[in-house]
Each structure stands twice: as C-alpha cells, then as structure tokens.
Design a protein around this motif. Sequence first.
Motif, PDB file in Angstrom:
ATOM      1  N   GLY A 187       0.790  -1.221   0.000  1.00  0.00           N
ATOM      2  CA  GLY A 187       0.000   0.000   0.000  1.00  0.00           C
ATOM      3  C   GLY A 187       0.820   1.268   0.000  1.00  0.00           C
ATOM      4  O   GLY A 187       0.281   2.357  -0.216  1.00  0.00           O
ATOM      5  N   GLU A 188       2.138   1.138   0.221  1.00  0.00           N
ATOM      6  CA  GLU A 188       2.999   2.321   0.262  1.00  0.00           C
ATOM      7  C   GLU A 188       3.651   2.611  -1.091  1.00  0.00           C
ATOM      8  O   GLU A 188       4.334   3.618  -1.237  1.00  0.00           O
ATOM      9  N   TRP A 189       3.423   1.737  -2.049  1.00  0.00           N
ATOM     10  CA  TRP A 189       4.048   1.906  -3.359  1.00  0.00           C
ATOM     11  C   TRP A 189       3.206   1.212  -4.416  1.00  0.00           C
ATOM     12  O   TRP A 189       2.379   0.360  -4.120  1.00  0.00           O
ATOM     13  N   VAL A 190       3.431   1.600  -5.666  1.00  0.00           N
ATOM     14  CA  VAL A 190       2.806   0.928  -6.799  1.00  0.00           C
ATOM     15  C   VAL A 190       3.839   0.891  -7.927  1.00  0.00           C
ATOM     16  O   VAL A 190       4.529   1.880  -8.179  1.00  0.00           O
ATOM     17  N   GLY A 191       3.986  -0.278  -8.567  1.00  0.00           N
ATOM     18  CA  GLY A 191       5.023  -0.451  -9.582  1.00  0.00           C
ATOM     19  C   GLY A 191       4.466  -0.616 -10.982  1.00  0.00           C
ATOM     20  O   GLY A 191       3.434  -1.268 -11.178  1.00  0.00           O
ATOM     21  N   PHE A 192       5.176  -0.045 -11.953  1.00  0.00           N
ATOM     22  CA  PHE A 192       4.784  -0.125 -13.356  1.00  0.00           C
ATOM     23  C   PHE A 192       5.989  -0.538 -14.201  1.00  0.00           C
ATOM     24  O   PHE A 192       7.105  -0.076 -13.960  1.00  0.00           O
ATOM     25  N   ALA A 277       9.855  -9.857 -16.468  1.00  0.00           N
ATOM     26  CA  ALA A 277       9.020 -11.058 -16.499  1.00  0.00           C
ATOM     27  C   ALA A 277       9.209 -11.921 -15.257  1.00  0.00           C
ATOM     28  O   ALA A 277       8.238 -12.461 -14.717  1.00  0.00           O
ATOM     29  N   HIS A 278      10.452 -12.032 -14.776  1.00  0.00           N
ATOM     30  CA  HIS A 278      10.747 -12.952 -13.672  1.00  0.00           C
ATOM     31  C   HIS A 278      10.687 -12.305 -12.292  1.00  0.00           C
ATOM     32  O   HIS A 278      10.255 -12.946 -11.321  1.00  0.00           O
ATOM     33  N   GLN A 279      11.124 -11.050 -12.181  1.00  0.00           N
ATOM     34  CA  GLN A 279      11.244 -10.414 -10.873  1.00  0.00           C
ATOM     35  C   GLN A 279      10.062  -9.505 -10.519  1.00  0.00           C
ATOM     36  O   GLN A 279       9.779  -9.292  -9.337  1.00  0.00           O
ATOM     37  N   PHE A 280       9.390  -8.974 -11.525  1.00  0.00           N
ATOM     38  CA  PHE A 280       8.254  -8.084 -11.279  1.00  0.00           C
ATOM     39  C   PHE A 280       6.995  -8.617 -11.967  1.00  0.00           C
ATOM     40  O   PHE A 280       6.347  -7.899 -12.750  1.00  0.00           O
ATOM     41  N   PRO A 281       6.626  -9.858 -11.706  1.00  0.00           N
ATOM     42  CA  PRO A 281       5.498 -10.459 -12.439  1.00  0.00           C
ATOM     43  C   PRO A 281       4.161  -9.788 -12.168  1.00  0.00           C
ATOM     44  O   PRO A 281       3.257  -9.877 -13.011  1.00  0.00           O
ATOM     45  N   LEU A 282       4.004  -9.119 -11.026  1.00  0.00           N
ATOM     46  CA  LEU A 282       2.712  -8.522 -10.671  1.00  0.00           C
ATOM     47  C   LEU A 282       2.646  -7.024 -10.954  1.00  0.00           C
ATOM     48  O   LEU A 282       1.607  -6.399 -10.726  1.00  0.00           O
ATOM     49  N   TRP A 283       3.719  -6.445 -11.446  1.00  0.00           N
ATOM     50  CA  TRP A 283       3.701  -5.018 -11.768  1.00  0.00           C
ATOM     51  C   TRP A 283       2.827  -4.786 -13.001  1.00  0.00           C
ATOM     52  O   TRP A 283       2.839  -5.581 -13.946  1.00  0.00           O
ATOM     53  N   ALA A 284       2.078  -3.700 -12.994  1.00  0.00           N
ATOM     54  CA  ALA A 284       1.232  -3.374 -14.144  1.00  0.00           C
ATOM     55  C   ALA A 284       2.094  -3.126 -15.372  1.00  0.00           C
ATOM     56  O   ALA A 284       3.061  -2.362 -15.318  1.00  0.00           O
ATOM     57  N   ARG A 285       1.749  -3.787 -16.489  1.00  0.00           N
ATOM     58  CA  ARG A 285       2.472  -3.603 -17.747  1.00  0.00           C
ATOM     59  C   ARG A 285       1.852  -2.468 -18.546  1.00  0.00           C
ATOM     60  O   ARG A 285       0.629  -2.347 -18.619  1.00  0.00           O
ATOM     61  N   ILE A 286       2.722  -1.663 -19.160  1.00  0.00           N
ATOM     62  CA  ILE A 286       2.241  -0.597 -20.042  1.00  0.00           C
ATOM     63  C   ILE A 286       2.966  -0.749 -21.382  1.00  0.00           C
ATOM     64  O   ILE A 286       4.076  -0.240 -21.562  1.00  0.00           O
ATOM     65  N   PRO A 287       2.355  -1.446 -22.331  1.00  0.00           N
ATOM     66  CA  PRO A 287       3.011  -1.653 -23.621  1.00  0.00           C
ATOM     67  C   PRO A 287       2.969  -0.435 -24.533  1.00  0.00           C
ATOM     68  O   PRO A 287       3.802  -0.308 -25.436  1.00  0.00           O
ATOM     69  N   SER A 288       2.014   0.467 -24.311  1.00  0.00           N
ATOM     70  CA  SER A 288       1.885   1.632 -25.176  1.00  0.00           C
ATOM     71  C   SER A 288       3.126   2.512 -25.086  1.00  0.00           C
ATOM     72  O   SER A 288       3.694   2.706 -24.006  1.00  0.00           O
ATOM     73  N   LYS A 289       3.522   3.077 -26.225  1.00  0.00           N
ATOM     74  CA  LYS A 289       4.651   4.012 -26.228  1.00  0.00           C
ATOM     75  C   LYS A 289       4.175   5.460 -26.172  1.00  0.00           C
ATOM     76  O   LYS A 289       4.995   6.386 -26.153  1.00  0.00           O
ATOM     77  N   CYS A 290       2.858   5.659 -26.136  1.00  0.00           N
ATOM     78  CA  CYS A 290       2.281   7.002 -26.094  1.00  0.00           C
ATOM     79  C   CYS A 290       2.414   7.581 -24.687  1.00  0.00           C
ATOM     80  O   CYS A 290       1.923   6.991 -23.715  1.00  0.00           O
TER      81      CYS A 290
END
Length: 312
Positions: A187-192, A277-290
């Motif tokens: 709850g103290e951080w969010v990863g992308f 892929a291996h270390q941050f499997p639950l981080w939200a992915r952002i594939p867009s380059k925009c």
Amino acid sequence: MPPAILIHGPTASGKTDLSIALAKELGGEIINSDAMQVYTDLSILSARPSEAEVAQAPHHMFGHVDGAERYSTGLWLKDAIERIEEIQSRGKVPILAGGTGLYLSALVHGLSKVPDVPEDIKRDTLAQIEADREAAHETLSLVDPEAAARIKPLDIQRLTRALEVFYHTGKPITSFQTPEPPYFKKGEWVGFALTPDRAELYARINSRYDKMLETGAPDEARVLYERGLPSDLPIMRAHGMPGFCEYFNGKVSLEESIERGKRDTRRYAKRQFTWIAHQFPLWARIPSKCLDVRKKVICSIHHEIDERDFNG
C-alpha cells in the motif's frame, strides 16, 4: 501519505519523459534508479536527463557519484530512502524511475546482506573469468551449484560476484541471500513496467546511440578513459565504454566500437525484459509508447490506491 511510484523499463523506453510528466501532474519528485546515471562522468552515454529536463521537475541522485567509486545497491538503497522520506515530509510523491531492476527490487523485496569483498580478490576473480569464462563457471558449479544454475557464463558481473564472495568467505553466495525486510510495505508503493514492442525499441536504441555520437559521446568517453581508472569499475562497463576503450587502445576501428556499443545496449534491453518477467510479475504492464496513455494509466491506478488507503 500518497504511495510512491516505481517505474522500471528497458533502456530507451521513455522513462525520463514519463517521470517528468508524472511529477508535473502529481506534484512529485524524481529519484534516479539507474546504476549508470548516478555517475558524474557519464551524462551522454548514460542518457542522463539534460539540464532542460531537470529544470522541469525536482530530480535527485543523478550524477552525484564520482566514477572512481564502486557505488553499490546497498549505498543506493540508503541514499534513496533518505530522499524518499525527505520528499514525503514535504507532502510530495516520490517517483523512482530507472533501468536497474535490482535497485527497485531492494526497496520492495528487501536487500540481501552479502559481505564486502577486498579489492585484490575482486581483481583476481575478474582476471580468472576474463581468461576463461567457461572454466570459471565450472568452478562455480562445484562450489555453489545453486548459483551456477541461475548464472550464465556470459553474465560476467554476476559470475564474478558469486565467485569472489566464495573466495573471500569460503561460503556460497546463496547462503547470504536471505533478504532483510523491504523498506516499502503493501500500500505504500505501486510499480509499473514499460514493455514496448521489442523491434521498435531496438531501432530506437540504435537511433539514440547515433544521437549520442553527434552530441559528444566519444569525447566524453575519452575523458573518462584518460582518467586511467581500473577496468573492473562499474562505470567502465557502461554501455559504449568497453568499445570506446578498445578503440582508444587501437584494437578496433571507431565503427567497430560503435557497433559493439549498440549491440551491448540491445542485449541489455533484452535482459531487462527478462528481469521484468521474472522479478516483477505482478507489476502493471504498459506496452503503449504514447506518453499521454502511459501517464493516464499510472495516474488512474495511483489515485485509486491512494483513495482506497485513505478510506481504509
């Protein structure tokens, strides 16, 4: 306290522009989490934010370490925590952005307490590996099979670290790798994680490298080379430096050194994708380059988490 934002992504994926846009939108301050951008000596080759970019939002821990120092993950973690607490004390949002996954992992997963190794052992171990990587990897297989199974012979940095720790302590590095509790709690951080198309990213890496050459990268590399620093220092392994050093030593042409720099950078980006892929499997992915899409996604999720924690 609003949660901190952690952004990881491969080199040349647009982390600088994104972190600045977020800092403006959320009232945040940016903390560097790239192992090469900490060094004063390399601003161009490390793609450190320019003066114009730094002027747009508060930046911390960029170019604050001399190239002769061996800046470690432990030192980065100590410095980063100090900056995080300073930023939060002002009611601002810490935005940690960079390409060194190990730095961010130390914050959210904890840092293993591997002992420091004397410089002479480090030099001897590196010399052994440079002489015969395959034989060195076989040695690691005998003394630390668990580490050898994870480390490829081409991964000189991790291979060196595992062997030098064994030579210094007589114990496998895996015996020291139970991490301490992480600094950030739930709850103290969010990863992308930025995950752009690989072919487009590799083309961007080549293009950015060409721009680095136009803006003085060879001259910057020569100044660092002429300091005569040991070749095993982290800064001397920055993408582009090994190739330029070979060129300055007369071993290869300038064109060959440039091609090596581009190739090494593309390979590093590939490893960064693997880390995500291996270390941050639950981080939200952002594939867009925009940039606008990236900013909206992160702001939306950050606001949702902040509201949820505020309301219990």
